[in-house]
Design a protein around this motif. Structure first.
Motif, PDB file in Angstrom:
ATOM      1  N   UNK A 223       0.866  -1.169   0.000  1.00  0.00           N
ATOM      2  CA  UNK A 223       0.000   0.000   0.000  1.00  0.00           C
ATOM      3  C   UNK A 223       0.905   1.222   0.000  1.00  0.00           C
ATOM      4  N   UNK A 224       0.615   2.148  -0.902  1.00  0.00           N
ATOM      5  CA  UNK A 224       1.413   3.369  -0.991  1.00  0.00           C
ATOM      6  C   UNK A 224       0.494   4.581  -1.041  1.00  0.00           C
ATOM      7  N   UNK A 225       1.016   5.685  -0.581  1.00  0.00           N
ATOM      8  CA  UNK A 225       0.312   6.952  -0.742  1.00  0.00           C
ATOM      9  C   UNK A 225       0.412   7.395  -2.184  1.00  0.00           C
ATOM     10  N   UNK A 226      -0.601   8.114  -2.646  1.00  0.00           N
ATOM     11  CA  UNK A 226      -0.654   8.517  -4.049  1.00  0.00           C
ATOM     12  C   UNK A 226       0.568   9.343  -4.455  1.00  0.00           C
ATOM     13  N   UNK A 227       1.132  10.104  -3.541  1.00  0.00           N
ATOM     14  CA  UNK A 227       2.305  10.923  -3.878  1.00  0.00           C
ATOM     15  C   UNK A 227       3.515  10.071  -4.233  1.00  0.00           C
ATOM     16  N   UNK A 228       3.531   8.840  -3.808  1.00  0.00           N
ATOM     17  CA  UNK A 228       4.645   7.943  -4.160  1.00  0.00           C
ATOM     18  C   UNK A 228       4.517   7.430  -5.597  1.00  0.00           C
ATOM     19  N   UNK A 229       3.294   7.364  -6.102  1.00  0.00           N
ATOM     20  CA  UNK A 229       3.057   6.904  -7.474  1.00  0.00           C
ATOM     21  C   UNK A 229       3.192   8.019  -8.500  1.00  0.00           C
ATOM     22  N   UNK A 230       2.877   9.221  -8.093  1.00  0.00           N
ATOM     23  CA  UNK A 230       2.829  10.355  -9.017  1.00  0.00           C
ATOM     24  C   UNK A 230       4.022  11.266  -8.760  1.00  0.00           C
ATOM     25  N   UNK A 231       4.789  11.499  -9.824  1.00  0.00           N
ATOM     26  CA  UNK A 231       5.956  12.405  -9.761  1.00  0.00           C
ATOM     27  C   UNK A 231       5.801  13.446 -10.870  1.00  0.00           C
ATOM     28  N   UNK A 232       5.883  14.701 -10.510  1.00  0.00           N
ATOM     29  CA  UNK A 232       5.775  15.791 -11.489  1.00  0.00           C
ATOM     30  C   UNK A 232       4.521  15.645 -12.351  1.00  0.00           C
ATOM     31  N   UNK A 233       3.429  15.259 -11.744  1.00  0.00           N
ATOM     32  CA  UNK A 233       2.145  15.174 -12.444  1.00  0.00           C
ATOM     33  C   UNK A 233       1.936  13.921 -13.272  1.00  0.00           C
ATOM     34  N   UNK A 234       2.894  13.012 -13.285  1.00  0.00           N
ATOM     35  CA  UNK A 234       2.766  11.786 -14.068  1.00  0.00           C
ATOM     36  C   UNK A 234       3.142  10.571 -13.243  1.00  0.00           C
ATOM     37  N   UNK A 235       2.925   9.412 -13.817  1.00  0.00           N
ATOM     38  CA  UNK A 235       3.221   8.160 -13.129  1.00  0.00           C
ATOM     39  C   UNK A 235       4.720   7.979 -12.956  1.00  0.00           C
ATOM     40  N   UNK A 236       5.145   7.658 -11.761  1.00  0.00           N
ATOM     41  CA  UNK A 236       6.527   7.257 -11.518  1.00  0.00           C
ATOM     42  C   UNK A 236       6.705   5.939 -12.270  1.00  0.00           C
ATOM     43  N   UNK A 237       7.590   5.917 -13.230  1.00  0.00           N
ATOM     44  CA  UNK A 237       7.722   4.755 -14.111  1.00  0.00           C
ATOM     45  C   UNK A 237       8.185   3.493 -13.390  1.00  0.00           C
ATOM     46  N   UNK A 238       8.541   3.605 -12.117  1.00  0.00           N
ATOM     47  CA  UNK A 238       8.820   2.416 -11.313  1.00  0.00           C
ATOM     48  C   UNK A 238       7.605   1.498 -11.287  1.00  0.00           C
ATOM     49  N   UNK A 239       6.414   2.090 -11.427  1.00  0.00           N
ATOM     50  CA  UNK A 239       5.156   1.347 -11.356  1.00  0.00           C
ATOM     51  C   UNK A 239       4.542   1.086 -12.731  1.00  0.00           C
ATOM     52  N   UNK A 240       5.288   1.345 -13.799  1.00  0.00           N
ATOM     53  CA  UNK A 240       4.761   1.221 -15.151  1.00  0.00           C
ATOM     54  C   UNK A 240       4.292  -0.202 -15.471  1.00  0.00           C
ATOM     55  N   UNK A 241       5.056  -1.206 -15.073  1.00  0.00           N
ATOM     56  CA  UNK A 241       4.665  -2.583 -15.401  1.00  0.00           C
ATOM     57  C   UNK A 241       3.311  -2.944 -14.815  1.00  0.00           C
ATOM     58  N   UNK A 242       3.077  -2.546 -13.571  1.00  0.00           N
ATOM     59  CA  UNK A 242       1.806  -2.859 -12.929  1.00  0.00           C
ATOM     60  C   UNK A 242       0.649  -2.152 -13.633  1.00  0.00           C
ATOM     61  N   UNK A 243       0.825  -0.854 -13.924  1.00  0.00           N
ATOM     62  CA  UNK A 243      -0.240  -0.098 -14.586  1.00  0.00           C
ATOM     63  C   UNK A 243      -0.477  -0.611 -16.002  1.00  0.00           C
ATOM     64  N   UNK A 244       0.591  -0.957 -16.710  1.00  0.00           N
ATOM     65  CA  UNK A 244       0.435  -1.469 -18.073  1.00  0.00           C
ATOM     66  C   UNK A 244      -0.223  -2.845 -18.079  1.00  0.00           C
TER      67      UNK A 244
END
Length: 123
Positions: free
Chosen positions: A55-76
């Motif tokens: 579980x993460x806070x939304x600010x950990x997923x979003x960087x500079x208004x976009x998805x932190x690409x660390x999480x790209x595989x999960x979102x894709x």
């Protein structure tokens, strides 16, 4: 003295990989508890008997208004890139209601999203 377990809350399941997704022999689920900048996101990977996630806070997923690409595989794997603008708004402190997220999901998928019960483990 042991702490009481966290209260169970209803998270909206807004991303789930389809069966047999290319490169993903196991399910990936993304669920959201919208509450402005304090929004929580659950990420789960694998069959439930051996899944991993967190579980993460939304600010950990979003960087500079976009998805932190660390999480790209999960979102894709979930086809959940559509969710990123909503998460960016939440990370910026905007209040987005469950009804708005449910409506966006329904418009995209033609049905209501599932819910899952989870505690708030951010405290």
């Amino acid at each position: 003295m042991a702490e009481d377990p966290p209260e169970l809350l209803d998270f909206l399941v807004l991303g789930h990989s389809p069966d047999g997704a290319a490169g993903w022999p196991h399910p990936v689920t993304i669920s959201v508890l919208p509450r402005g900048a304090a929004t929580l996101v659950n990420l789960s990977m694998g069959p439930h008997i051996i899944n991993v996630g967190g579980q993460v806070g939304v600010a950990r997923l979003i960087r500079d208004g976009g998805l932190d690409e660390t999480y790209a595989e999960e979102f894709d794997a979930c086809g959940a890139r559509w969710l990123v603008p909503y998460l960016a708004r939440l990370a910026a402190g905007e209040e987005i209601s469950e009804e708005e997220l449910i409506g966006a999901y329904r418009e995209r998928f033609g049905r209501e999203p599932a819910t899952e019960r989870s505690g708030d483990y951010s405290r």
